[in-house]
Design a protein around this motif. Structure first.
Motif, PDB file in Angstrom:
ATOM      1  N   SER D 199     -13.106   0.869   0.462  1.00  0.00           N
ATOM      2  CA  SER D 199     -11.955   1.710   0.118  1.00  0.00           C
ATOM      3  C   SER D 199     -11.865   2.889   1.072  1.00  0.00           C
ATOM      4  O   SER D 199     -12.812   3.193   1.805  1.00  0.00           O
ATOM      5  CB  SER D 199     -12.109   2.240  -1.302  1.00  0.00           C
ATOM      6  OG  SER D 199     -13.175   3.172  -1.331  1.00  0.00           O
ATOM      7  N   ARG D 200     -10.733   3.550   1.047  1.00  0.00           N
ATOM      8  CA  ARG D 200     -10.545   4.757   1.848  1.00  0.00           C
ATOM      9  C   ARG D 200     -11.645   5.776   1.545  1.00  0.00           C
ATOM     10  O   ARG D 200     -12.238   6.361   2.449  1.00  0.00           O
ATOM     11  CB  ARG D 200      -9.174   5.362   1.536  1.00  0.00           C
ATOM     12  CG  ARG D 200      -8.779   6.519   2.421  1.00  0.00           C
ATOM     13  CD  ARG D 200      -7.462   7.130   1.970  1.00  0.00           C
ATOM     14  NE  ARG D 200      -6.410   6.127   1.943  1.00  0.00           N
ATOM     15  CZ  ARG D 200      -5.672   5.840   0.870  1.00  0.00           C
ATOM     16  NH1 ARG D 200      -5.854   6.492  -0.256  1.00  0.00           N
ATOM     17  NH2 ARG D 200      -4.744   4.913   0.933  1.00  0.00           N
ATOM     18  N   GLU D 201     -11.942   5.963   0.257  1.00  0.00           N
ATOM     19  CA  GLU D 201     -12.933   6.958  -0.147  1.00  0.00           C
ATOM     20  C   GLU D 201     -14.320   6.600   0.410  1.00  0.00           C
ATOM     21  O   GLU D 201     -15.036   7.464   0.910  1.00  0.00           O
ATOM     22  CB  GLU D 201     -13.009   7.044  -1.685  1.00  0.00           C
ATOM     23  CG  GLU D 201     -11.732   7.548  -2.366  1.00  0.00           C
ATOM     24  CD  GLU D 201     -10.689   6.461  -2.594  1.00  0.00           C
ATOM     25  OE1 GLU D 201     -10.856   5.331  -2.069  1.00  0.00           O
ATOM     26  OE2 GLU D 201      -9.695   6.733  -3.301  1.00  0.00           O
ATOM     27  N   ILE D 249     -11.116  -5.345  -3.070  1.00  0.00           N
ATOM     28  CA  ILE D 249      -9.936  -4.893  -2.344  1.00  0.00           C
ATOM     29  C   ILE D 249      -9.583  -5.958  -1.314  1.00  0.00           C
ATOM     30  O   ILE D 249     -10.410  -6.314  -0.477  1.00  0.00           O
ATOM     31  CB  ILE D 249     -10.216  -3.555  -1.618  1.00  0.00           C
ATOM     32  CG1 ILE D 249     -10.829  -2.533  -2.590  1.00  0.00           C
ATOM     33  CG2 ILE D 249      -8.950  -3.013  -0.972  1.00  0.00           C
ATOM     34  CD1 ILE D 249     -11.312  -1.248  -1.920  1.00  0.00           C
ATOM     35  N   VAL D 253      -5.527  -4.839   2.594  1.00  0.00           N
ATOM     36  CA  VAL D 253      -5.384  -3.520   1.963  1.00  0.00           C
ATOM     37  C   VAL D 253      -6.513  -2.603   2.408  1.00  0.00           C
ATOM     38  O   VAL D 253      -6.295  -1.441   2.777  1.00  0.00           O
ATOM     39  CB  VAL D 253      -5.358  -3.650   0.424  1.00  0.00           C
ATOM     40  CG1 VAL D 253      -5.316  -2.275  -0.235  1.00  0.00           C
ATOM     41  CG2 VAL D 253      -4.182  -4.503  -0.029  1.00  0.00           C
ATOM     42  N   GLU D 257      -6.305   0.877   4.546  1.00  0.00           N
ATOM     43  CA  GLU D 257      -6.885   2.128   4.036  1.00  0.00           C
ATOM     44  C   GLU D 257      -7.849   2.771   5.015  1.00  0.00           C
ATOM     45  O   GLU D 257      -7.945   3.992   5.086  1.00  0.00           O
ATOM     46  CB  GLU D 257      -7.600   1.882   2.701  1.00  0.00           C
ATOM     47  CG  GLU D 257      -6.636   1.531   1.579  1.00  0.00           C
ATOM     48  CD  GLU D 257      -7.217   1.747   0.187  1.00  0.00           C
ATOM     49  OE1 GLU D 257      -8.324   2.307   0.064  1.00  0.00           O
ATOM     50  OE2 GLU D 257      -6.547   1.345  -0.783  1.00  0.00           O
ATOM     51  N   TYR D 337       5.705  -6.348   9.403  1.00  0.00           N
ATOM     52  CA  TYR D 337       6.412  -6.299   8.120  1.00  0.00           C
ATOM     53  C   TYR D 337       5.356  -6.434   7.025  1.00  0.00           C
ATOM     54  O   TYR D 337       4.538  -7.360   7.071  1.00  0.00           O
ATOM     55  CB  TYR D 337       7.374  -7.474   7.984  1.00  0.00           C
ATOM     56  CG  TYR D 337       8.480  -7.530   9.019  1.00  0.00           C
ATOM     57  CD1 TYR D 337       9.565  -6.668   8.949  1.00  0.00           C
ATOM     58  CD2 TYR D 337       8.450  -8.465  10.043  1.00  0.00           C
ATOM     59  CE1 TYR D 337      10.593  -6.735   9.898  1.00  0.00           C
ATOM     60  CE2 TYR D 337       9.471  -8.535  10.989  1.00  0.00           C
ATOM     61  CZ  TYR D 337      10.538  -7.667  10.910  1.00  0.00           C
ATOM     62  OH  TYR D 337      11.550  -7.740  11.825  1.00  0.00           O
ATOM     63  N   THR D 339       4.905  -6.900   2.961  1.00  0.00           N
ATOM     64  CA  THR D 339       5.683  -7.196   1.754  1.00  0.00           C
ATOM     65  C   THR D 339       4.761  -7.445   0.563  1.00  0.00           C
ATOM     66  O   THR D 339       3.538  -7.384   0.679  1.00  0.00           O
ATOM     67  CB  THR D 339       6.549  -8.461   1.980  1.00  0.00           C
ATOM     68  OG1 THR D 339       5.677  -9.556   2.285  1.00  0.00           O
ATOM     69  CG2 THR D 339       7.534  -8.284   3.116  1.00  0.00           C
ATOM     70  N   GLY D 340       5.376  -7.738  -0.558  1.00  0.00           N
ATOM     71  CA  GLY D 340       4.655  -8.212  -1.745  1.00  0.00           C
ATOM     72  C   GLY D 340       3.658  -7.227  -2.330  1.00  0.00           C
ATOM     73  O   GLY D 340       3.814  -6.011  -2.248  1.00  0.00           O
ATOM     74  N   ILE D 341       2.624  -7.786  -2.955  1.00  0.00           N
ATOM     75  CA  ILE D 341       1.606  -6.984  -3.626  1.00  0.00           C
ATOM     76  C   ILE D 341       0.864  -6.104  -2.626  1.00  0.00           C
ATOM     77  O   ILE D 341       0.490  -4.970  -2.931  1.00  0.00           O
ATOM     78  CB  ILE D 341       0.634  -7.915  -4.383  1.00  0.00           C
ATOM     79  CG1 ILE D 341       1.341  -8.482  -5.628  1.00  0.00           C
ATOM     80  CG2 ILE D 341      -0.621  -7.177  -4.792  1.00  0.00           C
ATOM     81  CD1 ILE D 341       0.434  -9.299  -6.510  1.00  0.00           C
ATOM     82  N   ARG D 343       2.080  -4.677  -0.046  1.00  0.00           N
ATOM     83  CA  ARG D 343       2.921  -3.496   0.164  1.00  0.00           C
ATOM     84  C   ARG D 343       2.732  -2.491  -0.973  1.00  0.00           C
ATOM     85  O   ARG D 343       2.613  -1.293  -0.745  1.00  0.00           O
ATOM     86  CB  ARG D 343       4.390  -3.947   0.217  1.00  0.00           C
ATOM     87  CG  ARG D 343       5.362  -2.847   0.585  1.00  0.00           C
ATOM     88  CD  ARG D 343       6.806  -3.414   0.575  1.00  0.00           C
ATOM     89  NE  ARG D 343       7.777  -2.402   0.899  1.00  0.00           N
ATOM     90  CZ  ARG D 343       8.172  -2.092   2.129  1.00  0.00           C
ATOM     91  NH1 ARG D 343       7.680  -2.753   3.144  1.00  0.00           N
ATOM     92  NH2 ARG D 343       9.048  -1.140   2.348  1.00  0.00           N
ATOM     93  N   GLN D 344       2.681  -3.014  -2.206  1.00  0.00           N
ATOM     94  CA  GLN D 344       2.526  -2.116  -3.355  1.00  0.00           C
ATOM     95  C   GLN D 344       1.143  -1.483  -3.375  1.00  0.00           C
ATOM     96  O   GLN D 344       0.991  -0.298  -3.670  1.00  0.00           O
ATOM     97  CB  GLN D 344       2.774  -2.881  -4.653  1.00  0.00           C
ATOM     98  CG  GLN D 344       4.221  -3.353  -4.789  1.00  0.00           C
ATOM     99  CD  GLN D 344       4.509  -3.999  -6.132  1.00  0.00           C
ATOM    100  OE1 GLN D 344       3.626  -4.621  -6.730  1.00  0.00           O
ATOM    101  NE2 GLN D 344       5.715  -3.856  -6.619  1.00  0.00           N
ATOM    102  N   MET D 345       0.115  -2.297  -3.067  1.00  0.00           N
ATOM    103  CA  MET D 345      -1.242  -1.748  -3.085  1.00  0.00           C
ATOM    104  C   MET D 345      -1.444  -0.717  -1.975  1.00  0.00           C
ATOM    105  O   MET D 345      -2.193   0.248  -2.142  1.00  0.00           O
ATOM    106  CB  MET D 345      -2.282  -2.871  -2.960  1.00  0.00           C
ATOM    107  CG  MET D 345      -2.335  -3.758  -4.198  1.00  0.00           C
ATOM    108  SD  MET D 345      -3.660  -4.998  -4.122  1.00  0.00           S
ATOM    109  CE  MET D 345      -5.102  -4.010  -4.532  1.00  0.00           C
ATOM    110  N   GLY D 347       0.702   1.225  -1.069  1.00  0.00           N
ATOM    111  CA  GLY D 347       1.444   2.419  -1.464  1.00  0.00           C
ATOM    112  C   GLY D 347       2.737   2.659  -0.700  1.00  0.00           C
ATOM    113  O   GLY D 347       3.280   3.760  -0.739  1.00  0.00           O
ATOM    114  N   PHE D 348       3.266   1.607  -0.033  1.00  0.00           N
ATOM    115  CA  PHE D 348       4.552   1.781   0.662  1.00  0.00           C
ATOM    116  C   PHE D 348       5.704   1.609  -0.318  1.00  0.00           C
ATOM    117  O   PHE D 348       5.595   0.871  -1.279  1.00  0.00           O
ATOM    118  CB  PHE D 348       4.685   0.748   1.798  1.00  0.00           C
ATOM    119  CG  PHE D 348       3.651   0.921   2.877  1.00  0.00           C
ATOM    120  CD1 PHE D 348       3.473   2.135   3.530  1.00  0.00           C
ATOM    121  CD2 PHE D 348       2.821  -0.133   3.221  1.00  0.00           C
ATOM    122  CE1 PHE D 348       2.512   2.270   4.517  1.00  0.00           C
ATOM    123  CE2 PHE D 348       1.864  -0.010   4.203  1.00  0.00           C
ATOM    124  CZ  PHE D 348       1.694   1.193   4.855  1.00  0.00           C
TER     125      PHE D 348
END
Ligand SMILES: Cc1cc2nc3c(=O)[nH]c(=O)nc-3n(C[C@H](O)[C@H](O)[C@H](O)COP(=O)(O)O)c2cc1C
Ligand SMILES: Cc1cc2nc3c(=O)[nH]c(=O)nc-3n(C[C@H](O)[C@H](O)[C@H](O)COP(=O)(O)O)c2cc1C
Ligand SMILES: Cc1cc2nc3c(=O)[nH]c(=O)nc-3n(C[C@H](O)[C@H](O)[C@H](O)COP(=O)(O)O)c2cc1C
Ligand SMILES: Cc1cc2nc3c(=O)[nH]c(=O)nc-3n(C[C@H](O)[C@H](O)[C@H](O)COP(=O)(O)O)c2cc1C
Lengths: 348, 348, 348, 348
Positions: D199-201, D249, D253, D257, D337, D339-341, D343-345, D347-348
């Protein structure tokens, strides 16, 4: 086998593969686009004016017969049928790549027949950007002269070339050659992709190079990766073709990226109905190219092809009527709903 | 066959097609809408007040029997059953297009029977916008007089007309005729679509024209393109019908676009339960029209129809109870969750 | 049949229906939530501290045995098994509605057995808000005394009541009665839904009324509409039940709406694993209620139930370990990914 | 059985399970990423420069043979084949965990064989963070010396350990040990996950600790939870493994991150083609690790493996060509590009 013979026999092979196999891949994005119904069209269906002005020419509709064939005697009849339709409907038509006939003038009959059958139609010659680099503007001029064309399409097909064993893998100089041709030729130069789409960035380079129009040639219709995969015998190449069969920018996304710059745009790739054409126009297309859906009826006979185009026109007219668009300019200003992956790719 | 006979026999054919085939297409959008549960309703289910005031009339619920039939002797019993229900429940009802009976007064029995069976009900006459243009406000007045209507619905159905061989393909003058009628008639004028929805832009024109109310008549329920496709024999028309069978603005989207202007709105098209009605009210509908779900029980008998409406009312009452809405005004202010394609189309 | 007998026999019927049928509907939303993996947990799995402080009590984990049963001799063994587990694990437990036993004290054995089996456990009594209105705070006190409870759950179940023929359809006065009880009782009052969720608006009213905690009781697990539909014989009621079987606010959405107010929150409804519990805690839950997943093992024997809870604890511990959460406070501050419909409903 | 024997026999078991079962779970996210086609590549496919500089070394491509095996005589041939490929292609390679060979030097042959077969290749040693804590930097140095490695990968696998009965459940001190090693060792330290992502953290902690590079080791490829589940006999552990089989993750994604901090990043986990590699580079990866897709050919013979890598390189080259990326730096700056999950994960 001489190079021109090879090119020309490949042409015939392509036609057959396209007609007998499922060679459409990916998604063009038009299912994610919906037109806005206008319950008060305030016009007459039969008076809908589908005519467009394109590069100084008056065409009766935005339907454009996309570049398909020529260069082999067997393709003459198909090209003639397509040309008769272009003349009959006063719509634009692009011929297939003229490379074979430029290499071997004996193969030019299937091209010259197009102009004979369509003496007044808006015809576009066709040459690969790579041939333009190799042979220079002289070939471009010859291609135009061969069919007395109103414009020349320079096609870009790096994917197809890349996955072909005999493909040309060098695209250096293409932009420069296009730039020079655009600035010096007496005819307008249209640059088109053949199934992978034109991005915003590529379009900007092309506009700067002075091209007269761009054709999206986007993902979602005929896939050259799929066609080449069917032709291939080498297992590695088959795999490569499959992996790239849905590579590219969906036509609707490409169109959204390149339209809106006050420059003529043709939307091609996976356009399958008059409603798709109406959607494309609403998104900014000036003409809408169709290849595969016209190829099958054109290989039957002139009548089948004319009926197919009649149906497309009818659908387009009804779509225009139902959005209250008396003419193409009005349609081009109409609102659309953009949903799904296309919405995300377009960045909304 | 005289024109009126033709119109009237088509009417009968429509009823049969609707009852025996799957003629619902597209999506109305209500599946993308969820009401917000209120665990503390603080009211009594049996005291829920579903009554609404609409165009100056007090109705016991927002359920509106949408325009369906009349104009052929065979439709008399159905219309009578619908009218008995309207009277019994004190809900609004629209009759089907009165064109046939205006053309041939001998066919008016199936309409006059409506008022006889529903002496006090809120009844709406029905006329196509195109007939209004052709025949002028006199026909509108006659339509109202025929059933002593409280209001007149002018229906817009450009899609249905466009894909019908015998359809009227000219919608010029519709807006002007509606404008004139709205400003001069003694009765309120409601404009409705019949399955393709009303856009924000069209609604603005209609409000400016002075109409009293708009009915979405959106996509997602009975599809006239589907019905006409089943009636058609010509292959080209069948294809055309299929291609347009999901054309239009989903009812929920149309409702979101046209509600919120302090003007009465009817939501019709694919409303299939009392919960759908509650969702539509929460999105801004004043009345909710249902056609197909009432047609089948109405063709059986009065009892079946009353039971169907009882169930719808029960579902609506429970939905109101569970959102803590003692009355329709309260429901209309309740929050909703909007998801999916409907969320994207509505631009959230 | 006396009222209390009726209530009590219904209780038994419910247990059987829940164990033998698929009575879970809708979606709780936890599939749309993902925890953020921490590859450097910097702690020891076996030292993970799952303990929580809730309403002044120290519990060994956030697992809460949600209200299920009691009030019929046949339910005594199940309740005893649940109580033994609560005592064994030092976790909270809610008994089922005590209404039957309050109406008929002879039926209280299945409740008093709970305290006998769990002398030190955190036990919550249970009473419907409607009974509270009808019988006043005395019944609330009696319910608490019956099991020497540490808190009282007041359940809200307007959907279940609304679709039951014998249901109470009047929820007037519930908020006021809750308000009065919260302000005067010596024990904390928890308000819970039973499958339809608590909205932000309802939560605000409840916090203002002074309740000590709220339990989401959201959509996505046991559906009372589904249970009542299976019990129903009347066709109309069966239809009504089906139409409302996915009514409500998904647990995750309800949790997001009501958490973050520095008030204790229990997440219940469709929580099916220790990972779901971890997700709920990360979204703001203090305790996580489970009913159905514990009912089945509890009906087998004490051992099965303990194993089930052991597994849930293990999953929770691993989830905490893998998010680097040494304790529940740390878990409650961890980031989550929220996607899909839950993301849209939560308004992100 | 001594500890080292146990560790080493488990190694062999892993290889077999991975080759014979479907042990890929979750989604890596690359299907949600699309590269932007460049119709004017302006370069030559055969001149595409896939070389990268990584931690001061020149590698011929970003393909990295991810850590897999070693420590058991049966794995010697596989490791040799992998090493021959690393040498042949001049690409990086990580060996599997050297723990067994560090515990029992007699088992080091399968590791030393790697350097023998790949005298000049960029090789990474491999040690679990937990072993580093237990045995200190001496073991790290020994691991590096054993294969004369250019860098050392410290792997983090808390999930795998947590669901293994014999697993190490204490990850205390890992960060500190990594910090100390990074600051004192003469070789660069790379920290990698093994299927659950960084993760980013976590990345921020690792960058602060001074590590030289991070490998996502994200969800979407080989799942250790799935592998351990197949090995497990205890029913509870099987359930636990299943519940956690899609924990983590997704690689894309994780990559989004942790990239963009001007620090070298390796993307590993579910990378399955040269196009996936191109996507990962465009999202910020410097190298792209592949384990499972190389394991199967490597277990056949050296030739199969070389062909597999040739194909991956070809796909990468074509992807670079078609995005107009002459070299990896250019590819790393190209638009994508999303898209999809994913993109949501993201945070766009
Ligand atoms: C059989 C066939 C041959 C084609 N040959 C050419 C060609 O020579 N030159 C060219 O620019 N495009 C060629 N195209 C591409 C089309 O012009 C068009 O861009 C593409 O097929 C996408 O449209 P569609 O989905 O409607 O088929 C050909 C397409 C087909 C189906
Ligand atoms: C059998 C039938 C006949 C209809 N006839 C008319 C009509 O004459 N005039 C009109 O305005 N709408 C007519 N409609 C349209 C309905 O009023 C309504 O707008 C449409 O059916 C959508 O509602 P539904 O999905 O509930 O059926 C008719 C609908 C049906 C099913
Ligand atoms: C058999 C059964 C009986 C229940 N009885 C009650 C009850 O008496 N009072 C109450 O507040 N909730 C009752 N509930 C609701 C639960 O407490 C819980 O809110 C609901 O079942 C959702 O959790 P689940 O999805 O884990 O089952 C009952 C649930 C079940 C399955
Ligand atoms: C058979 C096998 C053994 C592995 N052993 C190790 C190991 O010892 N150390 C390590 O850091 N990662 C190990 N991994 C994890 C891989 O390095 C990689 O992170 C993971 O498999 C994801 O990549 P993939 O989806 O391409 O397989 C192993 C993977 C496989 C398939």
């Amino acid at each position: 086998m001489k190079k021109s013979e090879f090119t020309s026999s490949r042409k015939r092979e392509h036609l057959e593969i396209c007609c007998e196999n499922d060679i459409e891949t990916g998604f063009a994005g038009f299912d994610d686009i919906r037109l806005v119904h206008n319950a008060l069209p305030e016009c007459k269906l039969e008076s809908i004016d589908m005519s467009v002005r394109f590069l100084g020419h008056n065409l009766s509709s935005p339907v454009f017969i996309a570049a398909m064939t020529g260069g082999h005697p067997d393709t003459l009849q198909v090209n003639k049928n397509l040309a008769l339709a272009a003349e009959h409907f006063n719509i634009g038509m692009g011929v297939g790549s003229q490379r074979a006939a430029l290499e071997n003038p004996q193969l030019s009959d299937s091209f010259t027949a197009v102009r004979e059958a369509a003496p007044k139609a808006f015809l576009c010659g066709n040459l690969g950007a790579i041939q333009l680099v190799e042979k220079g503007p002289e070939w471009a001029d010859k291609a135009v002269e061969m069919i007395d064309a109103q414009a020349l399409c320079i096609h870009l097909n790096p994917l197809q070339e890349a996955i072909q064993p005999e493909g040309d893998h060098d695209s250096n100089g293409c932009l420069k050659a296009i730039d020079e041709l655009s600035r010096t030729s007496k005819y307008p130069v249209i640059v088109k992709e053949t199934g992978c789409g034109i991005s915003r960035e590529t379009a900007q380079k092309l506009w700067s190079a002075g091209v007269s129009a761009i054709d999206t040639g986007g993902l979602g219709g005929t896939s050259w990766a799929a066609v080449e995969t069917l032709r291939a015998e080498d297992k590695n190449l088959i795999n490569l073709g499959r992996n790239f069969s849905d590579w590219g920018i969906p036509t609707a996304v490409s169109l959204i990226e390149i339209a809106g710059f006050e420059k003529p745009v043709i939307a091609t790739g996976g356009i399958r109905s008059g409603t798709d054409i109406a959607k494309a126009v609403a998104l900014g297309a000036n003409l809408c190219g169709m290849a595969l859906p016209l190829l099958k009826p054109a290989m039957e006979n002139s009548d089948s092809l004319n009926k197919a185009i009649d149906n497309i026109h009818r659908e387009l007219a009804v779509s225009m009527y139902l959005t209250g668009s008396k003419n193409i300019t009005s349609l081009s200003k109409s609102r659309t709903y953009i949903t799904g992956i296309t919405r995300q790719m377009a960045g909304f």
